[in-house]
Write a protein that holds these residues in place. Structure first.
Motif, PDB file in Angstrom:
ATOM      1  N   VAL A  66      35.715 -10.143 -17.118  1.00  0.00           N
ATOM      2  CA  VAL A  66      34.931 -11.093 -17.372  1.00  0.00           C
ATOM      3  C   VAL A  66      35.356 -12.518 -16.504  1.00  0.00           C
ATOM      4  O   VAL A  66      36.521 -12.804 -16.693  1.00  0.00           O
ATOM      5  N   CYS A  70      31.797 -17.830 -14.217  1.00  0.00           N
ATOM      6  CA  CYS A  70      30.233 -17.723 -14.522  1.00  0.00           C
ATOM      7  C   CYS A  70      29.929 -16.657 -15.709  1.00  0.00           C
ATOM      8  O   CYS A  70      28.924 -16.538 -16.169  1.00  0.00           O
ATOM      9  N   ASN A  71      31.221 -16.483 -16.450  1.00  0.00           N
ATOM     10  CA  ASN A  71      31.027 -15.497 -17.718  1.00  0.00           C
ATOM     11  C   ASN A  71      30.202 -14.268 -17.659  1.00  0.00           C
ATOM     12  O   ASN A  71      29.919 -13.736 -18.604  1.00  0.00           O
ATOM     13  N   ASP A  72      30.236 -13.778 -16.295  1.00  0.00           N
ATOM     14  CA  ASP A  72      29.705 -12.325 -16.422  1.00  0.00           C
ATOM     15  C   ASP A  72      30.681 -11.414 -15.964  1.00  0.00           C
ATOM     16  O   ASP A  72      31.894 -11.786 -15.892  1.00  0.00           O
ATOM     17  N   ASP A  73      30.369 -10.328 -16.232  1.00  0.00           N
ATOM     18  CA  ASP A  73      31.126  -9.001 -16.037  1.00  0.00           C
ATOM     19  C   ASP A  73      31.200  -8.831 -14.498  1.00  0.00           C
ATOM     20  O   ASP A  73      30.387  -8.503 -14.087  1.00  0.00           O
ATOM     21  N   HIS A  74      32.272  -8.665 -14.048  1.00  0.00           N
ATOM     22  CA  HIS A  74      32.583  -8.084 -12.689  1.00  0.00           C
ATOM     23  C   HIS A  74      33.439  -6.881 -12.443  1.00  0.00           C
ATOM     24  O   HIS A  74      34.221  -6.691 -13.323  1.00  0.00           O
TER      25      HIS A  74
END
Length: 129
Positions: A66, A70-74
């Motif tokens: 995470v 950006c708090n998105d999964d990478h």
């Protein structure tokens, strides 16, 4: 520069005098890691090697992390994550890179999953890695 870290995608602007990122080079130099941080990254590299040996044959392509920004999964494949960690040891920073294209989340696991899986394998089996 990316050739120094196999696993990172090639720099599309390598040797291009009009590289738009060239202006950023001097703005945010990496901060060298202190001894504790360096040790932690070296331990992560060693762990990553074990996790890949245990999980890649089972179809796991890499790790999901995470992103704090950006708090998105990478999604990182094994080689890219290894290159990122090595670059962190050398430069004190990790350069931005393109995310995985259309990743299948089921093909990636978290660091915590890897730790638990490795603990179970080493506790209850005689691993061959």
């Amino acid at each position: 520069m990316h050739d120094q870290f196999p696993g990172l995608p090639p720099d599309p602007f390598a040797d291009d005098p009009s590289d738009p990122a060239a202006a950023l080079e001097g703005l945010d130099p990496g901060i060298p890691l202190d001894d504790g941080e360096r040790l932690a990254v070296e331990e992560d590299l060693a762990d990553l090697d074990v996790y890949e040996r245990l999980l890649a044959p089972r179809g796991v392509l890499g790790l999901v992390v995470v992103c704090e920004d950006c708090n998105d999964d990478h999604y990182h494949d094994w080689d890219m994550l290894r290159a990122n960690l090595k670059q962190l040891l050398v430069d004190g920073t990790v350069r931005p890179h393109e995310p995985a294209v259309d990743p299948h989340p089921e093909d990636y696991v978290t660091w915590d999953y890897c730790r638990g899986y490795a603990d179970a394998v080493f506790r209850y089996n005689e691993p061959r890695i």
